[in-house]
Write an enzyme that holds these catalytic residues in place. Structure first.
Site, PDB file in Angstrom:
ATOM      1  N   CYS A  35       3.411 -13.542 -10.644  1.00 50.03           N
ATOM      2  CA  CYS A  35       2.020 -13.098 -10.810  1.00 50.03           C
ATOM      3  C   CYS A  35       2.005 -11.691 -11.396  1.00 50.03           C
ATOM      4  O   CYS A  35       1.050 -10.929 -11.171  1.00 50.03           O
ATOM      5  CB  CYS A  35       1.286 -13.119  -9.474  1.00 50.03           C
ATOM      6  N   ASP A  50       0.989 -17.233 -12.717  1.00 52.11           N
ATOM      7  CA  ASP A  50      -0.340 -16.723 -13.052  1.00 52.11           C
ATOM      8  C   ASP A  50      -0.324 -16.056 -14.421  1.00 52.11           C
ATOM      9  O   ASP A  50      -1.374 -15.775 -14.991  1.00 52.11           O
ATOM     10  CB  ASP A  50      -0.807 -15.713 -11.988  1.00 52.11           C
ATOM     11  N   HIS A  72      -4.162 -16.172 -15.083  1.00 53.27           N
ATOM     12  CA  HIS A  72      -4.105 -14.698 -14.978  1.00 53.27           C
ATOM     13  C   HIS A  72      -5.324 -14.160 -14.213  1.00 53.27           C
ATOM     14  O   HIS A  72      -6.127 -13.379 -14.739  1.00 53.27           O
ATOM     15  CB  HIS A  72      -4.024 -14.055 -16.364  1.00 53.27           C
ATOM     16  N   GLU A 115      -0.680 -15.649 -23.828  1.00 47.74           N
ATOM     17  CA  GLU A 115      -1.859 -16.037 -23.057  1.00 47.74           C
ATOM     18  C   GLU A 115      -3.062 -16.220 -23.976  1.00 47.74           C
ATOM     19  O   GLU A 115      -3.361 -15.332 -24.778  1.00 47.74           O
ATOM     20  CB  GLU A 115      -2.144 -14.978 -21.992  1.00 47.74           C
ATOM     21  N   ARG A 123       3.859 -10.248 -14.959  1.00 46.67           N
ATOM     22  CA  ARG A 123       3.713 -10.224 -16.413  1.00 46.67           C
ATOM     23  C   ARG A 123       4.510 -11.381 -17.018  1.00 46.67           C
ATOM     24  O   ARG A 123       5.646 -11.642 -16.613  1.00 46.67           O
ATOM     25  CB  ARG A 123       4.238  -8.903 -17.001  1.00 46.67           C
ATOM     26  N   ILE A 125       2.139  -3.543  -5.413  1.00 47.77           N
ATOM     27  CA  ILE A 125       1.936  -4.963  -5.114  1.00 47.77           C
ATOM     28  C   ILE A 125       3.162  -5.540  -4.416  1.00 47.77           C
ATOM     29  O   ILE A 125       3.043  -6.262  -3.415  1.00 47.77           O
ATOM     30  CB  ILE A 125       1.611  -5.748  -6.397  1.00 47.77           C
ATOM     31  N   GLY A 129      -5.135 -12.527 -11.115  1.00 51.18           N
ATOM     32  CA  GLY A 129      -4.738 -11.629 -10.031  1.00 51.18           C
ATOM     33  C   GLY A 129      -5.804 -10.620  -9.650  1.00 51.18           C
ATOM     34  O   GLY A 129      -5.948 -10.248  -8.480  1.00 51.18           O
TER      35      GLY A 129
END
Length: 533
Positions: free
Chosen positions: A231, A257, A286, A262, A233, A152, A288
């Site tokens: 985006c 994100d 989250h 969470e 962790r 990424i 992605g």
């Protein structure tokens, strides 16, 4: 015919791939209940799930024919990996399938906080025409810093350069050649990069090494007006420190994100809302991987992995190690455990990213060289990636990370009946650790660099090098005692009297940074490091 059961919704492309195989019979039951699944699982060779279906010990006990569990996604929290391994059932997943989705979400967030897109949109919905209010900044000419230049991170770098950004990256586990091909300046020191950048984006796994990697010290050395994007962790950025430096005006924009918890607690969201007039903030839950294309990739990859596993072919994304012959597992387990601990020790003992690994396996266990060598790599790699690594996929992951692996096996052994030695190279420096298993059950580290030692590879180790003079151990003991940290064991190794020695303390609990700093201030101490096994 192989019978494959799909228990959660996946994209049709994956289902079609399975259906086209003449050796496979597909049963698509995306709404099946757990109770119904328990009744029919005995007839299936493979099961494909997402997060909804629990693959429990009870389920696996009833799965008389099951050969492979395919997890359409990265996380495998819903699968009893240990039980599957004991039963010789392979578990596969799909890391990397959401690369483009996560990349494009990163670019969206970056553009949003720099050009005020979200605020301008809300203003228009309120019938306002505040053109001057939404003055933004261009990506062109800005310096982007990337933490983590994997799949990424690399794709983000390519797109950022297309916008005319200058790109720097910090990733101690990526070869310099890869960065050069991308036109990215790879730095050896994170802080050097943070001092120069205008925008920071994170694409690293959450490990002991990256947890709270961006904390108060890191924010302090950044430029005023920096933009932060995460985006990857939650937990890599210390959220309390983030709020503090948003309040101070240091940070101009924040895009998240992912969150340390969470969904994030209301208190954290309230803190961000309170700062929304001061800092450009862009949030998402989250998402992605939430693109049709990513979901299609997940479905196709999991189908491919399941088909390979059923036909006895090599799979790239195995989560566990299949040992159908449990007697072999029992026989070599102490050596696999030792090998993994040696890898864990080295990745923490080595200060720079490991570029080469040389593995020696000697004695009668040399015939099991492949799984032992893979266990060493597993110990190294699981500290630096955020997906499961095991003795099946360790070599694939090492190759993907640009790590060169050399192997040597021999029935001859110097000092012990069985012997495993690992040498790693990082920026030209070599680090060594070796060990054996005594009486077939008792693991020991017997060598660290040039020192002969005798250490139980377990728990919290405080490892230090010092000048071999009287009083050093007493000084360290006093500091630990004042911090109320108990010493559970102590070992010493040295080349010669009065030279340089290595000391290893087994601690009941970790020493704080303050305690480590005090130990480092002892004049005779040359080096000190926490190792957690």
């Amino acid at each position: 015919m192989y019978k494959v059961l799909i228990t959660d919704p996946i994209a049709p492309e994956g289902i079609e791939l399975l259906q086209k195989d003449p050796e496979v019979e597909v049963y698509n039951e995306p709404d099946i209940s757990y109770e119904e699944l328990l009744e029919i699982i005995k007839d299936f060779d493979a099961i494909i799930t997402r997060s909804r279906t629990p693959v429990t010990k009870e389920l696996l006990e009833r799965a008389e024919k099951l050969k492979v569990v395919g997890r359409a996604g990265v996380g495998v929290d819903n699968v009893d990996i240990e039980e599957a391994t004991k039963r010789g059932i392979l578990v596969v997943n799909t890391p990397g399938a959401n690369t483009i989705g996560a990349t494009e979400l990163t670019m969206m967030h970056m553009l949003t906080i720099m050009r005020n897109g979200h605020k301008a949109h809300e203003s228009m919905l309120n019938y306002k025409w505040d053109r001057k209010k939404f003055m933004g900044e261009e990506l062109y000419g800005r310096i982007l810093g990337i933490i983590g230049l994997g799949n990424i991170g690399s794709q983000v770098a390519i797109r950022a350069k297309a916008f005319g950004m200058k790109v720097m990256a910090y990733d101690p586990y990526i070869p310099r050649e890869k960065a050069e091909k991308l036109g990215v300046k790879l730095v050896d020191n994170l802080h050097d990069m943070l001092r120069e950048i205008d925008v920071l984006t994170i694409h690293a796994p959450l490990t002991h090494e990256t947890k709270n990697m961006i904390d108060e010290k890191e924010f302090e050395i950044m430029k005023d007006g920096v933009y932060i994007v995460n985006c990857a962790r939650g937990g890599i950025i210390n959220e309390k420190a983030l709020i503090k430096y948003m309040e101070s005006g240091k940070i101009k924009g924040v895009a998240l994100d992912v969150y340390s918890k969470e969904p994030p607690p209301p208190e954290f969201i309230d803190e961000l809302k309170r700062l929304a007039d001061k800092v450009n903030i862009s949030l998402s839950p989250h998402i992605g991987a939430n693109t049709y294309e990513s979901q299609r990739n997940v479905a196709v990859i999991v189908a491919q992995q399941v088909l390979k596993a059923l036909k006895g072919q090599t799979v790239e994304y195995a989560v566990n190690a299949p040992f159908p012959d449990l007697s072999v597992l029992t026989l070599i387990k102490p050596y696999l455990d030792l090998a993994e601990k040696l890898g864990k020790f080295l990745v923490q003992w080595t200060e720079e990213g490991i570029r080469e690994v040389h593995i020696e396996v000697r004695g009668d266990i040399a015939e099991y060289f492949q799984p032992i060598s893979s266990a060493v790599l597993k110990g190294i790699l699981e500290e630096v990636v955020d997906f499961p690594v095991n003795i099946i996929n360790a070599f694939y992951v090492a190759k993907d990370r640009g790590i060169k692996v050399e192997e040597l096996s021999s029935e001859e052994t110097p000092d012990f009946k069985h012997y495993i030695k690992v040498v790693v190279k990082a920026d030209g420096k070599e680090k060594v650790v070796a060990g054996t298993v005594l009486e077939g059950q008792i693991p020991r580290i017997t060598e660290i660099d040039r020192y002969k030692v005798d250490i139980e590879p377990e728990g919290i180790l405080l490892v230090f090098e010092n000048k071999d003079v009287p009083g050093v151990i007493g000084k360290i003991g006093s500091i630990l005692g004042e911090a109320n940290i108990n010493i559970a064991g102590f070992r010493l190794g040295r080349e010669k009297k009065g030279g340089i020695a290595i000391g290893i303390l087994n601690l009941d609990e970790p020493a704080s940074e303050e305690v480590l700093s005090r130990i480092k201030e002892i004049p005779e101490i040359l080096f000190v490091k926490h190792i957690v096994l």
